[in-house]
Design a protein around this motif. Structure first.
Motif: not given
Lengths: 152, 152
Positions: A89-90, A118-119, A122-123, A125-126, A129
């Motif tokens: 998380i940024e 994750m970059d 996308a799946r 990454a989701f 996250m």
């Protein structure tokens, strides 16, 4: 690296497919730390996401800024839970410290390498996250309960 | 529905593309509520994610369970910020109540419809979940500071 099968046993990783588990296993290491070790430090770059396998971890917050250091206990991590969520998380900076209250066994996932995975997916990454958001919301709930009790 | 351009102005939505903004605008409504309105209720299904446009909102937590009701202030929302983040995080149940401290203008996004959009578009899902995780971490930071101060 570690075995993908080790990750698969934990709820945080169960929604991932074989390829995703393999990729994460390749950037992960198993570690043992003695009782009392400061595992991550507040306000330092969040370089790793950590899954606690065995032991118990306290999350400690300084109180924010010099002159206000209280080292309050703001949470605890049980086996099967993750800490170091700020690695995903940024602005990727730890918001509290973590200390081993007994000897701990952990899996450390390289934060930068995980963000790179994750970059590309996308799946993945989701899925990660979503699990991170759940973990942070759980901690928020706990902290709210403690705050309400402290103010009662 | 609202204008996609309205959403684009806010950091929470800026990382989305035109099609994604349009899709979200179609499931969103602008609303005005008078001072004192309980906007969302703790422990009820999280049916909407809300962007505060104007006004000020207090987040209030009962303290958990009967006999322990303290109605502690556990956070506040400023214009440009979102509340109702539990609309995107399992088990989709609000963890605190939100009350308008002045008249407020908001954009309410239908939670179920938004989750359906995210099921179809992994990039949208990741972008929103990343922003949600950031919002929850910000609230956790705030709550930790308050807890440390209350225990000092």
């Amino acid at each position: 690296m570690i075995s993908p099968e080790l990750l698969r046993r934990y709820p945080f990783f169960t929604s991932l497919n074989d390829d995703q588990l393999k990729a994460i296993a390749m950037i992960s290491e198993e570690r043992i730390y003695p009782k009392g070790t400061v595992l991550i430090k507040e306000n330092t770059p969040a370089a790793k996401l950590v899954l606690l396998l065995e032991g118990d971890v306290d999350l400690i917050f300084s109180g924010g800024g010099e002159g206000a250091v209280v080292n309050a206990l703001v949470g605890s991590i049980a086996p099967g839970e993750v800490y170091g969520v700020s690695a995903l998380i940024e602005p990727f900076t730890f918001i509290s410290s973590a200390k081993a209250t007994v000897q701990v066994k952990v899996v450390e996932v390289d934060g930068a390498a995980l963000r790179a995975l994750m970059d590309l997916d996308a799946r993945l990454a989701f899925a990660l996250m979503r699990n991170i958001a759940m973990a942070v919301l759980e901690r928020l709930k706990y902290t709210q309960v403690e705050l309400a009790a402290a103010r009662a």
